[in-house]
Design an enzyme around this catalytic site. Structure first.
Site, PDB file in Angstrom:
ATOM      1  N   VAL A  79       0.365 -93.038  13.193  1.00  0.00           N
ATOM      2  CA  VAL A  79       0.522 -91.587  13.096  1.00  0.00           C
ATOM      3  C   VAL A  79      -0.645 -90.960  13.853  1.00  0.00           C
ATOM      4  CG1 VAL A  79       0.472 -89.629  11.487  1.00  0.00           C
ATOM      5  CG2 VAL A  79       1.714 -91.720  10.874  1.00  0.00           C
ATOM      6  N   GLU A 111       0.852-107.334   9.182  1.00  0.00           N
ATOM      7  CA  GLU A 111      -0.561-107.707   9.074  1.00  0.00           C
ATOM      8  C   GLU A 111      -1.397-106.432   9.056  1.00  0.00           C
ATOM      9  OE1 GLU A 111       1.105-109.349  11.747  1.00  0.00           O
ATOM     10  OE2 GLU A 111       1.403-111.220  10.654  1.00  0.00           O
ATOM     11  N   ASN A 116      -9.012-101.579   6.926  1.00  0.00           N
ATOM     12  CA  ASN A 116      -8.141-100.413   7.157  1.00  0.00           C
ATOM     13  C   ASN A 116      -7.639 -99.863   5.811  1.00  0.00           C
ATOM     14  OD1 ASN A 116      -6.340 -98.499   8.050  1.00  0.00           O
ATOM     15  ND2 ASN A 116      -5.418 -99.810   9.623  1.00  0.00           N
ATOM     16  N   TYR A 123       0.606 -99.252   2.352  1.00  0.00           N
ATOM     17  CA  TYR A 123       1.495-100.404   2.138  1.00  0.00           C
ATOM     18  C   TYR A 123       1.582-100.770   0.650  1.00  0.00           C
ATOM     19  CZ  TYR A 123       0.885-100.829   7.204  1.00  0.00           C
ATOM     20  OH  TYR A 123       0.840-100.575   8.545  1.00  0.00           O
TER      21      TYR A 123
HETATM   22  C1  LIG Z   1      -2.115 -96.033   8.347  1.00  0.00           C
HETATM   23  C2  LIG Z   1      -1.449 -94.710   8.762  1.00  0.00           C
HETATM   24  C3  LIG Z   1      -0.143 -94.995   9.473  1.00  0.00           C
HETATM   25  C4  LIG Z   1      -1.159 -93.901   7.491  1.00  0.00           C
HETATM   26  O1  LIG Z   1      -0.479 -92.715   7.903  1.00  0.00           O
HETATM   27  P1  LIG Z   1      -0.681 -91.340   7.125  1.00  0.00           P
HETATM   28  O2  LIG Z   1       0.306 -90.373   7.678  1.00  0.00           O
HETATM   29  O3  LIG Z   1      -2.094 -90.956   7.138  1.00  0.00           O
HETATM   30  O4  LIG Z   1      -0.274 -91.813   5.649  1.00  0.00           O
HETATM   31  P2  LIG Z   1       0.239 -90.909   4.459  1.00  0.00           P
HETATM   32  O5  LIG Z   1      -0.259 -89.512   4.593  1.00  0.00           O
HETATM   33  O6  LIG Z   1       1.717 -91.121   4.329  1.00  0.00           O
HETATM   34  O7  LIG Z   1      -0.525 -91.555   3.250  1.00  0.00           O
HETATM   35  C5  LIG Z   1      -0.117 -92.772   2.702  1.00  0.00           C
HETATM   36  C6  LIG Z   1      -1.172 -93.189   1.674  1.00  0.00           C
HETATM   37  O8  LIG Z   1      -2.385 -93.538   2.349  1.00  0.00           O
HETATM   38  C7  LIG Z   1      -3.450 -92.719   1.855  1.00  0.00           C
HETATM   39  N1  LIG Z   1      -4.323 -92.326   2.928  1.00  0.00           N
HETATM   40  C8  LIG Z   1      -3.992 -91.705   4.081  1.00  0.00           C
HETATM   41  N2  LIG Z   1      -5.102 -91.489   4.808  1.00  0.00           N
HETATM   42  C9  LIG Z   1      -6.133 -91.967   4.081  1.00  0.00           C
HETATM   43  C10 LIG Z   1      -7.527 -92.053   4.290  1.00  0.00           C
HETATM   44  N3  LIG Z   1      -8.106 -91.595   5.414  1.00  0.00           N
HETATM   45  N4  LIG Z   1      -8.281 -92.661   3.333  1.00  0.00           N
HETATM   46  C11 LIG Z   1      -7.726 -93.157   2.204  1.00  0.00           C
HETATM   47  N5  LIG Z   1      -6.396 -93.101   1.951  1.00  0.00           N
HETATM   48  C12 LIG Z   1      -5.620 -92.524   2.873  1.00  0.00           C
HETATM   49  C13 LIG Z   1      -2.784 -91.503   1.283  1.00  0.00           C
HETATM   50  O9  LIG Z   1      -3.615 -90.912   0.289  1.00  0.00           O
HETATM   51  C14 LIG Z   1      -1.515 -92.067   0.718  1.00  0.00           C
HETATM   52  O10 LIG Z   1      -1.741 -92.647  -0.538  1.00  0.00           O
HETATM   53  P3  LIG Z   1      -1.233 -91.887  -1.848  1.00  0.00           P
HETATM   54  O11 LIG Z   1       0.270 -91.891  -1.731  1.00  0.00           O
HETATM   55  O12 LIG Z   1      -1.751 -92.752  -2.917  1.00  0.00           O
HETATM   56  O13 LIG Z   1      -1.810 -90.509  -1.793  1.00  0.00           O
HETATM   57  C15 LIG Z   1      -2.411 -93.860   9.642  1.00  0.00           C
HETATM   58  O14 LIG Z   1      -3.646 -93.752   8.990  1.00  0.00           O
HETATM   59  C16 LIG Z   1      -2.602 -94.408  11.030  1.00  0.00           C
HETATM   60  O15 LIG Z   1      -1.764 -94.210  11.914  1.00  0.00           O
HETATM   61  N6  LIG Z   1      -3.744 -95.113  11.253  1.00  0.00           N
HETATM   62  C17 LIG Z   1      -4.067 -95.645  12.582  1.00  0.00           C
HETATM   63  C18 LIG Z   1      -3.120 -96.750  12.962  1.00  0.00           C
HETATM   64  C19 LIG Z   1      -3.105 -97.846  11.925  1.00  0.00           C
HETATM   65  O16 LIG Z   1      -4.126 -98.271  11.417  1.00  0.00           O
HETATM   66  N7  LIG Z   1      -1.884 -98.317  11.616  1.00  0.00           N
HETATM   67  C20 LIG Z   1      -1.672 -99.389  10.652  1.00  0.00           C
HETATM   68  C21 LIG Z   1      -1.846-100.711  11.315  1.00  0.00           C
HETATM   69  S1  LIG Z   1      -1.616-102.031  10.148  1.00  0.00           S
END
Ligand SMILES: CC(C)(COP(=O)(O)OP(=O)(O)OC[C@H]1O[C@@H](n2cnc3c(N)ncnc32)[C@H](O)[C@@H]1OP(=O)(O)O)[C@@H](O)C(=O)NCCC(=O)NCCS
Length: 155
Positions: A79, A111, A116, A123
């Site tokens: 995202v 994975e 992270n 997940y």
């Molecule tokens: C991992 C990722 C896809 C999550 O997307 P997102 O849109 O931020 O996620 P959401 O808003 O749907 O949140 C999902 C959960 O993660 C938590 N979360 C999101 N950002 C967070 C942060 N910075 N720190 C802690 N928790 C976090 C949310 O609180 C939520 O948990 P909850 O339902 O208990 O409140 C995003 O951070 C990302 O794209 N990261 C970079 C790419 C990456 O690492 N991808 C995964 C590779 S394995």
């Protein structure tokens, strides 16, 4: 009359070759060790499930999966940093899991780096469980980092 504020609708559609520039811009903004454009081209070429999530007609995220013999393997889920922590990651993950079910997968794997925290939380909240570890799987600032293998039954 009070103003009604609506969240812009999300749209999911298959990724096209012409999306790769915008997708790669998100990739480089989101990851310390981003995939190259060639990797995205290869994912399209070999027929992986490549989906774009749009908001306001802009690429807000994307997901890439390999689905075969009843298993789906989420290879990339991302995202845009400016859109994170708003529920989009969960929407994208749920969409990919629906696509997996449509392809008759009964289990999803992925994975994730131990470091992270946002991804691990996403997940875990979606029902993935830790089932293994790959040692020294990812490049890291200081050497290599392990990968946690997570799985979720799609029954
Ligand atoms: C991992 C990722 C896809 C999550 O997307 P997102 O849109 O931020 O996620 P959401 O808003 O749907 O949140 C999902 C959960 O993660 C938590 N979360 C999101 N950002 C967070 C942060 N910075 N720190 C802690 N928790 C976090 C949310 O609180 C939520 O948990 P909850 O339902 O208990 O409140 C995003 O951070 C990302 O794209 N990261 C970079 C790419 C990456 O690492 N991808 C995964 C590779 S394995």
């Amino acid at each position: 009359m009070s103003a009604v504020l609506k969240q812009p609708a999300l749209q999911f559609r298959p990724m096209l070759e012409s999306d790769i520039k915008a997708v790669h811009a998100v990739e480089t903004a989101a990851y310390d060790f981003p995939w190259s454009r060639v990797i995205f081209q290869d994912c399209l070429r070999v027929g992986y499930c490549c989906w774009v999530m749009e908001r306001d007609r802009a690429v807000a995220g994307y997901g890439i999966m390999a689905v075969a013999v009843g298993e789906s393997h989420i290879l990339n889920l991302c995202v845009h940093p400016t859109a994170q922590n708003n529920g989009l990651g969960r929407s994208l993950l749920d969409y990919l899991l629906d696509v997996s079910r449509r392809h008759k997968a009964d289990c999803a794997y992925l994975e994730v780096r131990p470091s992270n925290a946002p991804a691990r939380r996403l997940y875990a909240r979606a029902g993935f469980e830790e089932v293994g570890m790959r040692r020294n799987y990812y490049p890291a600032r200081l050497g290599r980092e392990d990968a946690i293998i997570m799985a979720k039954s799609l029954d």
